[in-house]
Design an enzyme around this catalytic site. Structure first.
Site, PDB file in Angstrom:
ATOM      1  N   HIS A  10       0.839  -1.200   0.000  1.00  0.00           N
ATOM      2  CA  HIS A  10       0.000   0.000   0.000  1.00  0.00           C
ATOM      3  C   HIS A  10       0.875   1.251   0.000  1.00  0.00           C
ATOM      4  O   HIS A  10       2.061   1.179   0.315  1.00  0.00           O
ATOM      5  CB  HIS A  10      -0.837   0.074   1.287  1.00  0.00           C
ATOM      6  CG  HIS A  10      -1.753  -1.066   1.490  1.00  0.00           C
ATOM      7  ND1 HIS A  10      -3.084  -1.009   1.168  1.00  0.00           N
ATOM      8  CD2 HIS A  10      -1.539  -2.309   2.009  1.00  0.00           C
ATOM      9  CE1 HIS A  10      -3.656  -2.163   1.480  1.00  0.00           C
ATOM     10  NE2 HIS A  10      -2.739  -2.972   1.985  1.00  0.00           N
ATOM     11  N   TYR A  40      -2.118  -1.545   9.096  1.00  0.00           N
ATOM     12  CA  TYR A  40      -0.962  -2.161   8.441  1.00  0.00           C
ATOM     13  C   TYR A  40      -0.079  -2.879   9.449  1.00  0.00           C
ATOM     14  O   TYR A  40       0.051  -2.467  10.588  1.00  0.00           O
ATOM     15  CB  TYR A  40      -0.112  -1.098   7.734  1.00  0.00           C
ATOM     16  CG  TYR A  40      -0.893  -0.219   6.803  1.00  0.00           C
ATOM     17  CD1 TYR A  40      -1.497  -0.730   5.656  1.00  0.00           C
ATOM     18  CD2 TYR A  40      -1.035   1.141   7.063  1.00  0.00           C
ATOM     19  CE1 TYR A  40      -2.211   0.086   4.794  1.00  0.00           C
ATOM     20  CE2 TYR A  40      -1.747   1.967   6.215  1.00  0.00           C
ATOM     21  CZ  TYR A  40      -2.334   1.440   5.078  1.00  0.00           C
ATOM     22  OH  TYR A  40      -3.049   2.246   4.240  1.00  0.00           O
ATOM     23  N   HIS A 116      -2.407  -3.195  -3.423  1.00  0.00           N
ATOM     24  CA  HIS A 116      -3.790  -2.989  -2.987  1.00  0.00           C
ATOM     25  C   HIS A 116      -4.705  -2.843  -4.196  1.00  0.00           C
ATOM     26  O   HIS A 116      -5.850  -3.297  -4.188  1.00  0.00           O
ATOM     27  CB  HIS A 116      -3.842  -1.753  -2.085  1.00  0.00           C
ATOM     28  CG  HIS A 116      -5.174  -1.507  -1.473  1.00  0.00           C
ATOM     29  ND1 HIS A 116      -5.567  -0.261  -1.072  1.00  0.00           N
ATOM     30  CD2 HIS A 116      -6.215  -2.327  -1.170  1.00  0.00           C
ATOM     31  CE1 HIS A 116      -6.788  -0.326  -0.560  1.00  0.00           C
ATOM     32  NE2 HIS A 116      -7.191  -1.571  -0.610  1.00  0.00           N
ATOM     33  N   LYS A 122      -8.647   1.337  -6.665  1.00  0.00           N
ATOM     34  CA  LYS A 122      -7.783   2.438  -6.247  1.00  0.00           C
ATOM     35  C   LYS A 122      -6.459   2.306  -6.986  1.00  0.00           C
ATOM     36  O   LYS A 122      -6.121   1.238  -7.477  1.00  0.00           O
ATOM     37  CB  LYS A 122      -7.522   2.381  -4.736  1.00  0.00           C
ATOM     38  CG  LYS A 122      -8.756   2.535  -3.896  1.00  0.00           C
ATOM     39  CD  LYS A 122      -8.415   2.482  -2.424  1.00  0.00           C
ATOM     40  CE  LYS A 122      -9.673   2.679  -1.603  1.00  0.00           C
ATOM     41  NZ  LYS A 122      -9.387   2.729  -0.184  1.00  0.00           N
ATOM     42  N   CYS A 124      -3.645   2.707  -5.461  1.00  0.00           N
ATOM     43  CA  CYS A 124      -2.720   2.316  -4.411  1.00  0.00           C
ATOM     44  C   CYS A 124      -2.050   0.987  -4.772  1.00  0.00           C
ATOM     45  O   CYS A 124      -2.740   0.045  -5.140  1.00  0.00           O
ATOM     46  CB  CYS A 124      -3.505   2.187  -3.094  1.00  0.00           C
ATOM     47  SG  CYS A 124      -2.572   1.623  -1.689  1.00  0.00           S
TER      48      CYS A 124
END
Length: 140
Positions: A10, A40, A116, A122, A124
């Protein structure tokens, strides 16, 4: 210990060159989102230092539907300086730390490396982690 099948990379979606502490990321998750802990398992600051987050023994909160069998790794950055678009802002130190951490995690737990973005709509982590780390994923 839980079974680990994925290492998910991420970014913090913060502007390049803005150093964000692991404590700030934890505050976002705990105070602003109401979570019990940072989502995380590891956070890598712009100087390349790897900080421990949520204990690996505990399920993360970083990739909906994929937390039970994964480890979440976040690097600080991922956006351009104006916060208008995603950008691979990883410093040399972050790149080195990511490779070293991923290799260590693979040695210990196994699993495949993903971004991710492979599980979400996304950008990410602002680069294609699955492609970049496919040699690491495939060599074990």
């Amino acid at each position: 210990m839980r079974t680990i099948n994925k290492i998910i990379i991420h970014c913090s979606a913060t502007p390049e060159c803005r150093d964000v502490s692991p404590e700030e990321v934890t505050r976002w998750h705990v105070e602003e989102r109401g979570w019990s802990d940072v989502g995380y398992h590891f956070i890598i600051t712009i100087d390349g230092v790897v900080h421990s987050g949520r204990p690996i023994e505990r399920q993360g909160a970083h990739a909906k539907g994929h937390n039970s069998d994964s480890i979440g790794v976040c690097y600080i950055g991922g956006m351009d300086s104006e916060m208008k678009s995603a950008k691979d802002t990883r410093t040399y130190e972050q790149k080195e730390s990511l490779v070293n951490l991923i290799c260590e995690l693979k040695d210990t737990y196994g699993g495949t490396v993903y971004g991710h973005r492979d599980f979400s709509n996304k950008e990410c982590p602002s680069f294609d982690a699955t492609k970049e780390y496919e040699n690491i994923s495939n060599r074990y």
